[in-house]
Design a protein around this motif. Structure first.
Motif, PDB file in Angstrom:
ATOM      1  N   ALA A 165       0.824  -1.084  -0.019  1.00 37.74           N
ATOM      2  CA  ALA A 165      -0.087   0.015   0.038  1.00 37.74           C
ATOM      3  C   ALA A 165       0.719   1.259   0.009  1.00 37.74           C
ATOM      4  O   ALA A 165       0.413   2.210  -0.886  1.00 37.74           O
ATOM      5  CB  ALA A 165      -0.854  -0.084   1.202  1.00 37.74           C
ATOM      6  N   ASP A 166       2.013   1.455   0.814  1.00 38.57           N
ATOM      7  CA  ASP A 166       2.828   2.296   0.929  1.00 38.57           C
ATOM      8  C   ASP A 166       3.534   2.633  -0.328  1.00 38.57           C
ATOM      9  O   ASP A 166       3.452   3.663  -0.966  1.00 38.57           O
ATOM     10  CB  ASP A 166       3.802   2.272   1.868  1.00 38.57           C
ATOM     11  N   ARG A 167       3.909   1.469  -1.231  1.00 38.51           N
ATOM     12  CA  ARG A 167       4.615   1.746  -2.359  1.00 38.51           C
ATOM     13  C   ARG A 167       3.308   2.279  -3.571  1.00 38.51           C
ATOM     14  O   ARG A 167       4.009   3.239  -4.278  1.00 38.51           O
ATOM     15  CB  ARG A 167       5.018   0.250  -2.916  1.00 38.51           C
ATOM     16  N   GLN A 168       2.467   1.766  -3.540  1.00 37.15           N
ATOM     17  CA  GLN A 168       1.252   2.324  -4.293  1.00 37.15           C
ATOM     18  C   GLN A 168       1.121   4.027  -4.044  1.00 37.15           C
ATOM     19  O   GLN A 168       1.142   4.765  -5.138  1.00 37.15           O
ATOM     20  CB  GLN A 168      -0.127   1.552  -4.283  1.00 37.15           C
ATOM     21  N   ALA A 169       0.914   4.192  -2.695  1.00 37.91           N
ATOM     22  CA  ALA A 169       0.749   5.333  -2.313  1.00 37.91           C
ATOM     23  C   ALA A 169       2.005   6.454  -2.935  1.00 37.91           C
ATOM     24  O   ALA A 169       1.769   7.465  -3.270  1.00 37.91           O
ATOM     25  CB  ALA A 169       0.659   5.795  -0.907  1.00 37.91           C
ATOM     26  N   ALA A 170       3.319   5.984  -2.667  1.00 38.11           N
ATOM     27  CA  ALA A 170       4.528   6.382  -3.060  1.00 38.11           C
ATOM     28  C   ALA A 170       4.481   6.584  -4.620  1.00 38.11           C
ATOM     29  O   ALA A 170       4.911   7.794  -5.171  1.00 38.11           O
ATOM     30  CB  ALA A 170       5.838   5.779  -2.604  1.00 38.11           C
ATOM     31  N   ALA A 171       4.081   5.622  -5.284  1.00 36.42           N
ATOM     32  CA  ALA A 171       4.015   5.825  -6.629  1.00 36.42           C
ATOM     33  C   ALA A 171       3.043   6.823  -7.323  1.00 36.42           C
ATOM     34  O   ALA A 171       3.436   7.713  -7.972  1.00 36.42           O
ATOM     35  CB  ALA A 171       3.611   4.483  -7.402  1.00 36.42           C
ATOM     36  N   GLN A 172       1.878   7.032  -6.480  1.00 36.81           N
ATOM     37  CA  GLN A 172       0.732   7.969  -6.942  1.00 36.81           C
ATOM     38  C   GLN A 172       1.344   9.275  -6.435  1.00 36.81           C
ATOM     39  O   GLN A 172       1.273  10.103  -7.060  1.00 36.81           O
ATOM     40  CB  GLN A 172      -0.505   7.809  -6.174  1.00 36.81           C
ATOM     41  N   ALA A 173       2.159   9.343  -5.559  1.00 40.60           N
ATOM     42  CA  ALA A 173       2.641  10.716  -5.051  1.00 40.60           C
ATOM     43  C   ALA A 173       3.762  11.134  -6.085  1.00 40.60           C
ATOM     44  O   ALA A 173       3.821  12.221  -6.342  1.00 40.60           O
ATOM     45  CB  ALA A 173       3.278  10.539  -3.487  1.00 40.60           C
ATOM     46  N   GLN A 174       4.337  10.234  -6.384  1.00 42.02           N
ATOM     47  CA  GLN A 174       5.464  10.283  -7.247  1.00 42.02           C
ATOM     48  C   GLN A 174       4.989  11.035  -8.578  1.00 42.02           C
ATOM     49  O   GLN A 174       5.605  11.934  -9.309  1.00 42.02           O
ATOM     50  CB  GLN A 174       6.544   9.307  -7.578  1.00 42.02           C
ATOM     51  N   GLN A 175       3.881  10.300  -9.224  1.00 40.72           N
ATOM     52  CA  GLN A 175       3.204  10.696 -10.253  1.00 40.72           C
ATOM     53  C   GLN A 175       2.731  12.005 -10.013  1.00 40.72           C
ATOM     54  O   GLN A 175       2.763  12.917 -11.256  1.00 40.72           O
ATOM     55  CB  GLN A 175       2.167   9.754 -10.734  1.00 40.72           C
ATOM     56  N   ALA A 176       2.235  12.300  -8.945  1.00 37.68           N
ATOM     57  CA  ALA A 176       1.639  13.593  -8.987  1.00 37.68           C
ATOM     58  C   ALA A 176       2.576  14.648  -9.054  1.00 37.68           C
ATOM     59  O   ALA A 176       2.463  15.664  -9.077  1.00 37.68           O
ATOM     60  CB  ALA A 176       0.783  13.668  -7.553  1.00 37.68           C
ATOM     61  N   ALA A 177       3.748  14.591  -7.989  1.00 32.94           N
ATOM     62  CA  ALA A 177       4.839  15.342  -7.917  1.00 32.94           C
ATOM     63  C   ALA A 177       5.634  15.499  -9.472  1.00 32.94           C
ATOM     64  O   ALA A 177       5.777  16.681  -9.793  1.00 32.94           O
ATOM     65  CB  ALA A 177       5.922  14.807  -7.058  1.00 32.94           C
ATOM     66  N   ASP A 178       5.619  14.568 -10.233  1.00 30.19           N
ATOM     67  CA  ASP A 178       5.975  14.698 -11.524  1.00 30.19           C
ATOM     68  C   ASP A 178       5.321  15.635 -12.256  1.00 30.19           C
ATOM     69  O   ASP A 178       5.529  16.367 -13.048  1.00 30.19           O
ATOM     70  CB  ASP A 178       6.139  13.295 -12.233  1.00 30.19           C
ATOM     71  N   THR A 179       4.051  15.478 -12.153  1.00 33.88           N
ATOM     72  CA  THR A 179       2.975  16.304 -12.954  1.00 33.88           C
ATOM     73  C   THR A 179       3.132  17.752 -12.573  1.00 33.88           C
ATOM     74  O   THR A 179       3.063  18.546 -13.335  1.00 33.88           O
ATOM     75  CB  THR A 179       1.563  15.589 -12.699  1.00 33.88           C
ATOM     76  N   ARG A 180       3.319  17.994 -11.114  1.00 36.20           N
ATOM     77  CA  ARG A 180       3.370  19.254 -10.694  1.00 36.20           C
ATOM     78  C   ARG A 180       4.729  20.046 -11.014  1.00 36.20           C
ATOM     79  O   ARG A 180       4.608  21.049 -11.556  1.00 36.20           O
ATOM     80  CB  ARG A 180       3.311  19.218  -9.259  1.00 36.20           C
ATOM     81  N   ILE A 181       5.811  18.963 -10.988  1.00 35.76           N
ATOM     82  CA  ILE A 181       7.043  19.562 -11.467  1.00 35.76           C
ATOM     83  C   ILE A 181       6.993  19.819 -12.950  1.00 35.76           C
ATOM     84  O   ILE A 181       7.734  20.760 -13.495  1.00 35.76           O
ATOM     85  CB  ILE A 181       8.185  18.566 -11.333  1.00 35.76           C
ATOM     86  N   GLY A 182       6.319  19.007 -13.714  1.00 30.95           N
ATOM     87  CA  GLY A 182       6.213  19.432 -15.125  1.00 30.95           C
ATOM     88  C   GLY A 182       5.514  20.565 -15.421  1.00 30.95           C
ATOM     89  O   GLY A 182       5.823  21.412 -16.159  1.00 30.95           O
ATOM     90  N   ALA A 183       4.520  20.962 -14.434  1.00 34.27           N
ATOM     91  CA  ALA A 183       3.724  22.227 -14.715  1.00 34.27           C
ATOM     92  C   ALA A 183       4.576  23.324 -14.484  1.00 34.27           C
ATOM     93  O   ALA A 183       4.637  24.195 -14.964  1.00 34.27           O
ATOM     94  CB  ALA A 183       2.339  22.030 -13.870  1.00 34.27           C
ATOM     95  N   LEU A 184       5.323  23.178 -13.278  1.00 37.40           N
ATOM     96  CA  LEU A 184       6.135  24.326 -12.868  1.00 37.40           C
ATOM     97  C   LEU A 184       7.246  24.411 -13.898  1.00 37.40           C
ATOM     98  O   LEU A 184       7.684  25.474 -14.221  1.00 37.40           O
ATOM     99  CB  LEU A 184       6.832  23.958 -11.321  1.00 37.40           C
ATOM    100  N   GLU A 185       7.654  23.438 -14.531  1.00 44.28           N
ATOM    101  CA  GLU A 185       8.747  23.603 -15.464  1.00 44.28           C
ATOM    102  C   GLU A 185       8.214  24.449 -16.542  1.00 44.28           C
ATOM    103  O   GLU A 185       9.140  25.322 -17.228  1.00 44.28           O
ATOM    104  CB  GLU A 185       9.199  22.375 -16.023  1.00 44.28           C
ATOM    105  N   LYS A 186       6.863  24.079 -17.082  1.00 38.30           N
ATOM    106  CA  LYS A 186       6.317  24.670 -18.293  1.00 38.30           C
ATOM    107  C   LYS A 186       6.103  26.119 -17.805  1.00 38.30           C
ATOM    108  O   LYS A 186       6.187  27.022 -18.739  1.00 38.30           O
ATOM    109  CB  LYS A 186       5.105  24.073 -18.432  1.00 38.30           C
ATOM    110  N   LYS A 187       5.768  26.559 -16.574  1.00 40.02           N
ATOM    111  CA  LYS A 187       5.689  27.840 -16.205  1.00 40.02           C
ATOM    112  C   LYS A 187       6.974  28.390 -16.136  1.00 40.02           C
ATOM    113  O   LYS A 187       7.051  29.520 -16.582  1.00 40.02           O
ATOM    114  CB  LYS A 187       4.912  27.975 -14.881  1.00 40.02           C
TER     115      LYS A 187
END
Length: 380
Positions: A165-187
């Motif tokens: 469960a923690d791995r899945q949560a970490a993967a989801q958190a990593q995906q969300a972080a990557d999405t935010r990072i991509g948005a920030l990089e775009k900005k």
């Protein structure tokens, strides 16, 4: 009536049991040892006493004797017993008492068997108790280990589930972080940094000397087929040389001059394709169409002043019938000598080629979309 003396009744020989292994003979009395006569008182009127009868001697048969008995002394001969007077004055012979049975000799004591050691029994009892205790402890240990292992297995399963469960949560958190990072990089990419843009593009921008005219040129795209560098500039910058039949111009960078050949021109779109044998890094062209309000940087050599940088925004996209194509209007300051210079967006990509400005006005510059130049000359 007087009667004769009553003869003494003979005494039967007695049988005496003896030791089973030893025969004890009984000796007969000697013939001359007869029973003594008892004198009768005178005038008793009794006849003379009868003669004593000798006791025949007979051997006593041997009898079994218990094991360990000690043989006794042989019996006999027995001493004569005197006659006693019977009631009435008649003497009679007193029978010799013969024991009916010889008492058994005392038993020889056998050595007693060694008593069983109580210490050995105690040791055996102790060993039995110790074995029982060890068995109970071993069984208890096995049961405890089984229960412990079962508990550990259950805990391990729970830990594995939580870990998944923690791995899945970490993967989801990593995906969300990557999405935010991509948005920030775009900005961040959209955020305009003129200094960063200028530092990235200046090494690829040159001053062009063509006859009596000067202008600007820039390296574009990958390396040329022969190992050199492809460049773009305006046709009106090299028009004098081209019209005079010349095909070579000079480009200057950091005080160094290089020859560049005019390979092709488009007079209608005011674009010329140059090539040099020197190796420089070509700028990347934008794939998206510019938008009004987008910030830009213009780099050139106005009035021969190399590495001049001005900034502005895209004012509008204009259709120019005389130029036979759309034009980018921007408000960055340009002057003679900026012609042929690159117009750069915030991502350090070329969006156009500066071509002219309206005279008598400020902040009204024009550029040819880079996409048109790339379509005409396949070098981007």
């Amino acid at each position: 009536m007087t009667t004769g003396p009553e003869p003494a009744a003979p005494v039967a020989p007695a049988t005496v049991p003896v030791h089973p292994q030893v025969a004890v003979p009984v000796q007969a009395a000697p013939v001359d040892q007869r029973m003594p006569q008892v004198p009768m008182p005178p005038g008793s009127g009794h006849p003379a006493p009868a003669q004593p009868v000798p006791v025949p001697a007979q051997p006593i048969p041997a009898q079994p004797q218990p094991y360990g008995a000690v043989p006794t002394q042989p019996l006999g001969p027995f001493p004569p017993r005197p006659l006693t007077a019977a009631p009435g004055g008649v003497p009679h012979a007193v029978p010799i008492p013969v024991p009916s049975a010889i008492p058994a000799p005392p038993a020889v004591p056998m050595p007693p068997a060694p008593p069983r050691s109580r210490g050995g029994l105690r040791r055996l009892a102790r060993w039995d108790v110790l074995t029982s205790i060890l068995t109970v402890l071993l069984v208890a240990t096995v049961v405890w280990q089984s229960v412990t292992i079962a508990g550990l297995s259950s805990d391990l399963d729970g830990l594995r589930s939580r870990l998944d469960a923690d791995r899945q949560a970490a993967a989801q958190a990593q995906q969300a972080a990557d999405t935010r990072i991509g948005a920030l990089e775009k900005k961040a990419g959209e955020a305009f940094d003129a200094e960063h843009v200028a530092a990235a593009v200046l090494p690829s921008v040159f001053r062009v000397e063509a006859g009596d005219y000067t202008g600007t040129a820039f390296a574009v795209g990958p390396a040329a087929a022969g190992g050199g560098t492809n460049l773009f500039t305006n046709f009106h910058v090299v028009a004098q040389v081209w019209n005079q039949g010349g095909r070579t111009v000079k480009i200057t960078r950091d005080g160094q001059r290089f020859d560049a050949k005019i390979l092709a021109v488009n007079k209608l779109r005011d674009v010329a394709h140059l090539q040099t044998t020197a190796k420089f890094t070509g700028l990347t062209v934008a794939t998206e169409t510019v938008r009004p309000g987008q910030q830009i940087v213009v780099v050139g050599a106005p009035l021969g002043l190399t590495d001049t940088v001005t900034t502005g925004v895209v004012s509008a996209l204009r259709e120019d019938e005389d130029e036979a194509g759309p034009m980018i209007q921007f408000d960055a300051a340009i002057n003679p000598g900026n012609s042929g210079g690159p117009v750069i967006n915030g991502s350090s990509q070329v969006v156009g080629i500066a071509v002219a400005k309206y005279t008598g006005a400020e902040g009204l510059g024009l550029a040819i979309p880079i996409a048109d130049a790339c379509k005409q000359f396949k070098v981007c």
